[in-house]
Design a protein around this motif. Structure first.
Motif, short mmCIF file in Angstrom:
data_model
loop_
_atom_site.label_atom_id
_atom_site.label_comp_id
_atom_site.label_asym_id
_atom_site.label_seq_id
_atom_site.Cartn_x
_atom_site.Cartn_y
_atom_site.Cartn_z
N CYS A 161 35.53 76.57 57.11
CA CYS A 161 34.38 77.23 56.48
C CYS A 161 34.44 78.73 56.69
O CYS A 161 34.15 79.52 55.77
CB CYS A 161 33.08 76.68 57.07
SG CYS A 161 32.71 74.98 56.57
N GLY A 162 34.84 79.17 57.88
CA GLY A 162 34.96 80.59 58.13
C GLY A 162 36.02 81.24 57.26
O GLY A 162 35.83 82.35 56.75
N GLU A 163 37.13 80.53 57.04
CA GLU A 163 38.21 81.10 56.24
C GLU A 163 37.81 81.19 54.76
O GLU A 163 38.13 82.17 54.08
CB GLU A 163 39.47 80.23 56.38
CG GLU A 163 40.74 80.92 55.96
CD GLU A 163 41.09 82.11 56.84
OE1 GLU A 163 41.60 83.11 56.28
OE2 GLU A 163 40.85 82.06 58.07
N VAL A 164 37.11 80.17 54.27
CA VAL A 164 36.64 80.23 52.88
C VAL A 164 35.70 81.42 52.70
O VAL A 164 35.78 82.16 51.70
CB VAL A 164 35.93 78.92 52.49
CG1 VAL A 164 35.25 79.05 51.13
CG2 VAL A 164 36.92 77.76 52.47
N LEU A 261 50.39 92.90 50.80
CA LEU A 261 49.50 92.63 51.93
C LEU A 261 48.38 91.67 51.54
O LEU A 261 48.09 90.70 52.26
CB LEU A 261 48.92 93.93 52.47
CG LEU A 261 48.02 93.82 53.70
CD1 LEU A 261 48.78 93.21 54.87
CD2 LEU A 261 47.46 95.19 54.09
N GLY A 262 47.72 91.92 50.41
CA GLY A 262 46.65 91.03 49.97
C GLY A 262 47.13 89.61 49.77
O GLY A 262 46.43 88.64 50.10
N TRP A 263 48.32 89.46 49.21
CA TRP A 263 48.88 88.12 48.99
C TRP A 263 49.16 87.41 50.31
O TRP A 263 49.04 86.18 50.40
CB TRP A 263 50.15 88.22 48.16
CG TRP A 263 49.89 88.64 46.74
CD1 TRP A 263 50.10 89.87 46.19
CD2 TRP A 263 49.34 87.82 45.70
NE1 TRP A 263 49.73 89.89 44.87
CE2 TRP A 263 49.26 88.64 44.54
CE3 TRP A 263 48.93 86.49 45.62
CZ2 TRP A 263 48.76 88.16 43.33
CZ3 TRP A 263 48.43 86.02 44.42
CH2 TRP A 263 48.35 86.85 43.29
N MET A 264 49.54 88.15 51.32
CA MET A 264 49.79 87.54 52.63
C MET A 264 48.50 87.00 53.24
O MET A 264 48.48 85.92 53.84
CB MET A 264 50.44 88.57 53.58
CG MET A 264 51.84 88.98 53.16
SD MET A 264 53.00 87.59 53.16
CE MET A 264 54.36 88.32 52.24
N PHE A 265 47.41 87.75 53.09
CA PHE A 265 46.12 87.25 53.58
C PHE A 265 45.68 86.02 52.79
O PHE A 265 45.11 85.08 53.35
CB PHE A 265 45.06 88.35 53.51
CG PHE A 265 45.22 89.41 54.55
CD1 PHE A 265 45.20 89.10 55.90
CD2 PHE A 265 45.39 90.74 54.20
CE1 PHE A 265 45.34 90.07 56.87
CE2 PHE A 265 45.54 91.73 55.16
CZ PHE A 265 45.52 91.39 56.49
N ALA A 266 45.95 86.04 51.49
CA ALA A 266 45.63 84.87 50.67
C ALA A 266 46.45 83.66 51.11
O ALA A 266 45.93 82.53 51.17
CB ALA A 266 45.88 85.18 49.20
N ALA A 269 44.92 82.21 54.22
CA ALA A 269 43.69 81.49 53.91
C ALA A 269 43.98 80.12 53.31
O ALA A 269 43.36 79.11 53.68
CB ALA A 269 42.84 82.31 52.93
N VAL A 270 44.94 80.05 52.41
CA VAL A 270 45.30 78.77 51.78
C VAL A 270 45.84 77.79 52.83
O VAL A 270 45.48 76.61 52.83
CB VAL A 270 46.34 78.99 50.66
CG1 VAL A 270 46.92 77.65 50.19
CG2 VAL A 270 45.70 79.73 49.49
N VAL A 271 46.67 78.29 53.72
CA VAL A 271 47.23 77.43 54.78
C VAL A 271 46.12 76.84 55.64
O VAL A 271 46.13 75.65 55.96
CB VAL A 271 48.24 78.22 55.64
CG1 VAL A 271 48.65 77.41 56.86
CG2 VAL A 271 49.48 78.57 54.82
N VAL A 272 45.12 77.67 55.99
CA VAL A 272 44.02 77.19 56.83
C VAL A 272 43.17 76.16 56.08
O VAL A 272 42.88 75.07 56.61
CB VAL A 272 43.13 78.36 57.29
CG1 VAL A 272 41.87 77.83 57.98
CG2 VAL A 272 43.89 79.26 58.24
N VAL A 273 42.80 76.47 54.84
CA VAL A 273 41.91 75.58 54.09
C VAL A 273 42.58 74.24 53.83
O VAL A 273 41.96 73.17 53.95
CB VAL A 273 41.49 76.25 52.76
CG1 VAL A 273 40.74 75.26 51.88
CG2 VAL A 273 40.62 77.47 53.04
N VAL A 329 52.89 82.41 58.15
CA VAL A 329 52.77 80.95 58.20
C VAL A 329 52.79 80.46 59.64
O VAL A 329 51.94 79.64 60.05
CB VAL A 329 53.90 80.30 57.38
CG1 VAL A 329 53.93 78.79 57.62
CG2 VAL A 329 53.71 80.59 55.89
N LEU A 330 53.73 80.93 60.44
CA LEU A 330 53.82 80.48 61.83
C LEU A 330 52.61 80.92 62.64
O LEU A 330 52.08 80.16 63.45
CB LEU A 330 55.11 81.03 62.47
CG LEU A 330 56.41 80.41 61.98
CD1 LEU A 330 57.61 81.19 62.49
CD2 LEU A 330 56.51 78.95 62.42
#
Length: 423
Positions: A161-164, A261-266, A269-273, A329-330
């Motif tokens: 929820c925090g990541e979303v 950089l923005g894509w890396m944060f995205a 987020a996708v990995v977490v969700v 990712v790691l």
């Protein structure tokens, strides 16, 4: 829900959500809304100060530093207040203070007023975050006893929820910022007004834990040597994860890919969700907490080690982004393994008492590690700005920190597990 349904639904976010009672859902949605409101404004604050208010770089640095300190540094106090006065008053006060902070920031046109607004925003998080975490810990223990969901998985949902919210907030903020920064702050204040109303309506009036003297939690922590060692080892996590904001841009600059950089944060987020709940369930069933926590720290260390190995060279073409992708990712997988397990361990190490103080102290210890460690890391990262024999040095040092923290937690977890068995 039958046992077969539970097995089939273990990997489904919706399935885990469906079995939760209203209070647990409220606490999880709180984290979602908190991050939406926070990330609506804070990522764009420096740009607003520089471009709209024409502030000097030193003034912007002071504002951002004071905001971080007023949040991380005051978590221990906020947790103690939650223990003393109860979860509900702490959460409602935190929401009210943050609304005030955003409204002050919306109207601020000078350095002093901006500073007041940012202090209020940071202080608000120190008031409500330890309270929400302690309430979630109590709720998680009850649900685990009833066989609904493990507390580790509940904290995994909390992270999702925090990541979303952390992804949604900047997207909305970027749209609103094209109109006016004051409007962005006003919308963020409105988000917290909704949170305030929801908690005033549905958060139980009874305390989630025994109300104790203000300093009782701190005194208990000072006597809890096991927890102090745990907090010291765990603080390497927050320092490591903070390198997404400090070291990752350096690596992308090294290969001429600042645009990514923005894509890396995205990607993070996708990995977490997508992966948080399956990984939490898998780790819990396969390894147990005493192994999952140091394994997570091992992945954090490996993330830096991979970049250290590859940093002397620039890989050709699209492969030049490979070190950064592996790092993200790691690091994210390490976070997903370590954080829910650690949040579940806190109440166990605390003996179920003074949970606000314990969660607050843990956050403040991590904040102190970031404050001290990031200054050192920032100086070392100058060596990694270009490919060459010196580029691995900062990454190797950064890899060492979670390795030491993970080893500390491994020894502590084994000792704690053996003591629990003997009792």
């Amino acid at each position: 829900m039958t046992a077969a349904d539970t097995r089939r639904g273990r990997w489904s976010l919706l399935a885990r959500w469906a079995v939760l009672p209203g209070l647990a859902r409220l606490l999880l949605l709180t984290q979602l809304a908190f991050n939406i409101g926070f990330y609506l404004v804070v990522p764009f604050l420096a740009t607003h100060l520089a471009e709209d208010l024409a502030m000097a770089g030193w003034a912007i640095g002071i504002v951002l530093g004071v905001r971080t300190f007023s949040q991380q540094g005051m978590f221990a106090l906020g947790g103690a207040l939650a223990d003393r006065f109860g979860v509900r008053p702490a959460v409602l006060a935190g929401c009210s203070v943050r609304i005030a902070g955003f409204l002050v920031l919306a109207a601020a046109g000078d350095f002093a007023t901006v500073l007041v607004g940012t202090v209020l925003i940071g202080l608000a998080a120190a008031l409500f975050s330890p309270a929400v975490e302690s309430a979630l810990a109590v709720q998680g223990a009850e649900l685990e006893d009833r066989g609904v969901i493990s507390r580790t998985e509940l904290f995994g949902l909390f992270a999702v929820c925090g990541e979303v919210g952390a992804v949604t907030g900047p997207l909305l903020g970027a749209v609103l910022l094209s109109v006016d920064f004051g409007l962005t702050c006003s919308v963020a204040a409105a988000v917290f007004a909704v949170i305030l109303a929801a908690h005033a309506r549905w958060l139980p009036r009874g305390p989630h834990s025994e109300r104790r003297p203000l300093l009782a939690g701190w005194a208990d922590i000072a006597r809890n040597r096991t927890f102090l060692i745990f907090a010291a080892g765990y603080s390497a996590y927050l320092l490591s994860y903070n390198q997404l904001y400090l070291a990752l841009p350096v690596e992308l600059g090294r290969v001429g890919a600042d645009w990514a950089l923005g894509w890396m944060f995205a990607l993070a987020a996708v990995v977490v969700v997508v992966g948080q709940l399956p990984l939490a369930a898998w780790a819990r069933n396969r390894f147990g907490a005493h192994r999952a926590l140091p394994l997570g720290f091992g992945l954090l260390s490996l993330a830096f080690a991979v970049v250290a190995v590859l940093s002397p060279w620039t890989l050709p073409g699209g492969l030049s982004l490979l070190p950064a992708v592996l790092f993200v990712v790691l690091l994210t997988f390490g976070q997903m393994l370590a954080v829910p397990v650690a949040q579940d361990l806190v109440p166990r190490l605390a003996g179920g008492r003074n949970l606000g103080s314990y969660y607050g102290f843990l956050s403040s210890a991590g904040g102190l590690a970031v404050l001290v460690g990031s200054g050192v890391a920032g100086g070392l990262l100058d060596l990694a700005e270009a490919p060459g024999p010196s580029a691995p040095v900062p990454w190797s040092v950064l890899a060492l920190l979670p390795a030491v923290g993970g080893l500390t937690l491994l020894i502590l977890a084994r000792r704690y597990r053996n003591e629990s068995r003997s009792h």
